[in-house]
Write a protein that holds these residues in place. Structure first.
Motif, PDB file in Angstrom:
ATOM      1  N   SER A 251    -131.073  -3.607  58.630  1.00 53.94           N
ATOM      2  CA  SER A 251    -131.106  -3.355  60.242  1.00 53.94           C
ATOM      3  C   SER A 251    -132.606  -2.957  60.572  1.00 53.94           C
ATOM      4  N   GLY A 252    -133.542  -3.224  59.947  1.00 53.16           N
ATOM      5  CA  GLY A 252    -134.731  -2.996  60.545  1.00 53.16           C
ATOM      6  C   GLY A 252    -136.064  -2.651  59.668  1.00 53.16           C
ATOM      7  N   GLU A 253    -135.748  -1.776  58.756  1.00 54.90           N
ATOM      8  CA  GLU A 253    -137.130  -1.189  57.975  1.00 54.90           C
ATOM      9  C   GLU A 253    -136.878  -0.640  56.690  1.00 54.90           C
ATOM     10  N   VAL A 254    -137.767  -0.175  56.005  1.00 60.49           N
ATOM     11  CA  VAL A 254    -137.562   0.671  54.851  1.00 60.49           C
ATOM     12  C   VAL A 254    -137.229   2.290  55.326  1.00 60.49           C
ATOM     13  N   LYS A 255    -136.008   2.747  54.738  1.00 67.54           N
ATOM     14  CA  LYS A 255    -135.513   3.888  55.406  1.00 67.54           C
ATOM     15  C   LYS A 255    -134.861   4.629  54.310  1.00 67.54           C
ATOM     16  N   VAL A 256    -134.304   6.021  54.566  1.00 65.63           N
ATOM     17  CA  VAL A 256    -133.534   6.497  53.776  1.00 65.63           C
ATOM     18  C   VAL A 256    -132.149   6.789  54.630  1.00 65.63           C
ATOM     19  N   SER A 257    -131.089   6.434  54.025  1.00 71.62           N
ATOM     20  CA  SER A 257    -129.774   6.218  54.892  1.00 71.62           C
ATOM     21  C   SER A 257    -129.516   7.776  55.067  1.00 71.62           C
ATOM     22  N   LYS A 258    -129.109   7.956  56.342  1.00 75.89           N
ATOM     23  CA  LYS A 258    -128.851   9.036  56.915  1.00 75.89           C
ATOM     24  C   LYS A 258    -127.579   9.883  56.371  1.00 75.89           C
ATOM     25  N   GLU A 259    -126.671   8.955  55.938  1.00 72.66           N
ATOM     26  CA  GLU A 259    -125.501   9.590  55.257  1.00 72.66           C
ATOM     27  C   GLU A 259    -125.826   9.605  53.624  1.00 72.66           C
ATOM     28  N   PRO A 260    -125.252  10.233  52.917  1.00 69.38           N
ATOM     29  CA  PRO A 260    -125.165  10.249  51.634  1.00 69.38           C
ATOM     30  C   PRO A 260    -124.766   8.768  50.802  1.00 69.38           C
ATOM     31  N   LEU A 261    -125.043   8.375  49.742  1.00 74.08           N
ATOM     32  CA  LEU A 261    -124.884   6.963  49.408  1.00 74.08           C
ATOM     33  C   LEU A 261    -123.403   6.793  49.372  1.00 74.08           C
ATOM     34  N   VAL A 262    -122.473   7.945  48.798  1.00 74.90           N
ATOM     35  CA  VAL A 262    -120.864   7.636  48.884  1.00 74.90           C
ATOM     36  C   VAL A 262    -120.530   7.174  50.291  1.00 74.90           C
ATOM     37  N   ASP A 263    -121.000   7.933  51.121  1.00 75.26           N
ATOM     38  CA  ASP A 263    -120.386   7.431  52.716  1.00 75.26           C
ATOM     39  C   ASP A 263    -121.134   6.501  53.165  1.00 75.26           C
ATOM     40  N   TYR A 264    -122.427   5.887  52.666  1.00 75.89           N
ATOM     41  CA  TYR A 264    -122.948   4.673  53.189  1.00 75.89           C
ATOM     42  C   TYR A 264    -122.207   3.717  52.611  1.00 75.89           C
ATOM     43  N   LEU A 265    -121.875   3.659  51.739  1.00 76.49           N
ATOM     44  CA  LEU A 265    -121.164   2.507  51.067  1.00 76.49           C
ATOM     45  C   LEU A 265    -119.643   2.271  51.604  1.00 76.49           C
ATOM     46  N   LYS A 266    -119.103   3.257  51.922  1.00 75.57           N
ATOM     47  CA  LYS A 266    -117.875   3.109  52.592  1.00 75.57           C
ATOM     48  C   LYS A 266    -117.935   1.990  53.866  1.00 75.57           C
ATOM     49  N   LYS A 267    -118.933   1.992  54.397  1.00 73.10           N
ATOM     50  CA  LYS A 267    -119.241   1.455  55.647  1.00 73.10           C
ATOM     51  C   LYS A 267    -119.626  -0.154  55.441  1.00 73.10           C
ATOM     52  N   ILE A 268    -119.927  -0.422  54.085  1.00 71.64           N
ATOM     53  CA  ILE A 268    -120.379  -1.981  53.736  1.00 71.64           C
ATOM     54  C   ILE A 268    -119.242  -2.651  53.235  1.00 71.64           C
ATOM     55  N   LYS A 269    -119.061  -3.785  54.154  1.00 72.23           N
ATOM     56  CA  LYS A 269    -118.032  -4.704  54.033  1.00 72.23           C
ATOM     57  C   LYS A 269    -118.050  -5.443  52.478  1.00 72.23           C
ATOM     58  N   ASN A 270    -117.021  -5.400  51.811  1.00 73.54           N
ATOM     59  CA  ASN A 270    -116.814  -6.164  50.720  1.00 73.54           C
ATOM     60  C   ASN A 270    -117.370  -5.345  49.482  1.00 73.54           C
ATOM     61  N   ASN A 271    -117.846  -4.039  49.576  1.00 73.20           N
ATOM     62  CA  ASN A 271    -118.348  -3.057  48.451  1.00 73.20           C
ATOM     63  C   ASN A 271    -117.450  -2.653  47.701  1.00 73.20           C
ATOM     64  N   THR A 272    -117.803  -2.935  46.364  1.00 75.65           N
ATOM     65  CA  THR A 272    -116.856  -2.382  45.311  1.00 75.65           C
ATOM     66  C   THR A 272    -117.294  -1.370  44.497  1.00 75.65           C
ATOM     67  N   GLY A 273    -118.518  -1.077  44.613  1.00 77.17           N
ATOM     68  CA  GLY A 273    -119.123   0.121  43.821  1.00 77.17           C
ATOM     69  C   GLY A 273    -120.691  -0.110  43.445  1.00 77.17           C
ATOM     70  N   ILE A 274    -121.231   0.171  42.632  1.00 76.12           N
ATOM     71  CA  ILE A 274    -122.544   0.198  42.085  1.00 76.12           C
ATOM     72  C   ILE A 274    -122.940  -0.043  40.687  1.00 76.12           C
ATOM     73  N   MET A 275    -124.174  -0.528  40.491  1.00 79.35           N
ATOM     74  CA  MET A 275    -124.651  -0.586  39.095  1.00 79.35           C
ATOM     75  C   MET A 275    -125.885   0.506  39.413  1.00 79.35           C
ATOM     76  N   VAL A 276    -126.235   1.120  38.212  1.00 82.03           N
ATOM     77  CA  VAL A 276    -127.279   2.093  38.264  1.00 82.03           C
ATOM     78  C   VAL A 276    -128.342   1.770  37.097  1.00 82.03           C
ATOM     79  N   CYS A 277    -129.538   1.834  37.315  1.00 81.05           N
ATOM     80  CA  CYS A 277    -130.624   1.420  36.268  1.00 81.05           C
ATOM     81  C   CYS A 277    -131.414   2.560  36.332  1.00 81.05           C
TER      82      CYS A 277
END
Length: 280
Positions: A251-277
């Motif tokens: 959407s434009g630049e390096v940033k920190v998501s305004k909402e927590p990761l959990v809520d941010y992901l709910k807005k991502i079309k086709n997202n199924t989850g995450i991998m964590v390293c």
């Protein structure tokens, strides 16, 4: 003149003493020197916190896609003027490792970035780049740079065929008309399809959020056929006590998501989850 053409024209190719072909502008070389000064003193006792602190020095950097697609010979591209989600993570990891190892030379940075970006740390043409982020994870874990902790924090094994690049080769300029590259990408897909892929499902992230630390690398998995990961970034625990995503946002630049990761992901079309390293 289109912006991408302006970018290519202002870049120049140099040859270093260790035979590493680079594409780097004078502006980016100066930016490297400035970044080394900027991160001096930012080393934390926990490496994850170092990752996050270094990552936040990139806040506001414009999002630019396909900055690595500049030449069929696949030079090592150094570009701090525009980052996509993967090059952001790679640059942050490279600078953080330099800080940890008390190194400040440009040659140290390029060697580290090449090690991160390419299979087994060896750049050998387009197909040697770790295009699939799930392969990026596997390969960088083998190098000892990260640890995939997805299964340790509630992730489950999934079965999915990865073949997006070979089935959409027309989307990739250095793949669509090059059989050698195509066959090597097919080999990468075959490798991935014989690997175990673990995903922390979207609906289970909140219950396991306390196990994610600042500095962990977050990769967003997808339901898109043939594709493993659509986006990546860095976990950061903010003042609200929640994990947010520090990332190069399309959407434009390096940033920190305004909402927590959990809520941010709910807005991502086709997202199924995450991998964590976890960087080591």
């Amino acid at each position: 003149m289109k912006p991408i053409l302006q970018l290519i024209i202002t870049l120049f190719t140099i040859q270093t003493g260790f035979s590493q072909q680079l594409v780097c502008s004078t502006k980016d070389k100066d930016a490297f020197e400035s970044k080394i000064i900027e991160i001096d003193g930012l080393l934390e006792s926990e490496f994850g916190k170092t990752i996050t602190t270094v990552g936040k020095t990139f806040l506001g950097t414009p999002y630019v896609a396909k900055t690595l697609e500049v030449d069929a010979k696949e030079p090592l591209v150094i570009n701090f003027q525009g980052l996509d989600c993967t090059t952001f993570v790679e640059n942050v990891l490279a600078f953080s490792n330099l800080l940890k190892d008390s190194k400040t030379e440009f040659s140290d940075f390029t060697k580290t970035l090449e090690k991160i970006r390419y299979k087994d740390g060896s750049r050998d043409g387009y197909a040697s780049r770790l295009h699939y982020f799930s392969e990026w994870i596997v390969n960088n874990e083998e190098k000892g740079l990260i640890k995939n902790i997805t299964s340790d924090i509630g992730g489950i094994e999934i079965a999915k065929t990865i073949d997006f690049m070979s089935t959409h080769r027309e989307l990739y300029p250095f793949l669509k008309d090059n059989e050698k590259n195509y066959n090597k990408i097919k080999a990468s897909e075959k490798f991935l399809n014989n690997e175990v892929m673990c995903v922390l499902e979207q609906g289970k992230i909140e219950a396991h959020e306390h196990l994610i630390k600042s500095g962990d690398i977050i990769a967003l998995t997808t339901s898109i056929k043939g594709l493993d990961i659509t986006h990546t970034g860095i976990a950061t625990r903010e003042k609200d006590g929640r994990i947010h995503l520090l990332h190069a946002s399309s959407s434009g630049e390096v940033k920190v998501s305004k909402e927590p990761l959990v809520d941010y992901l709910k807005k991502i079309k086709n997202n199924t989850g995450i991998m964590v390293c976890r960087p080591l």
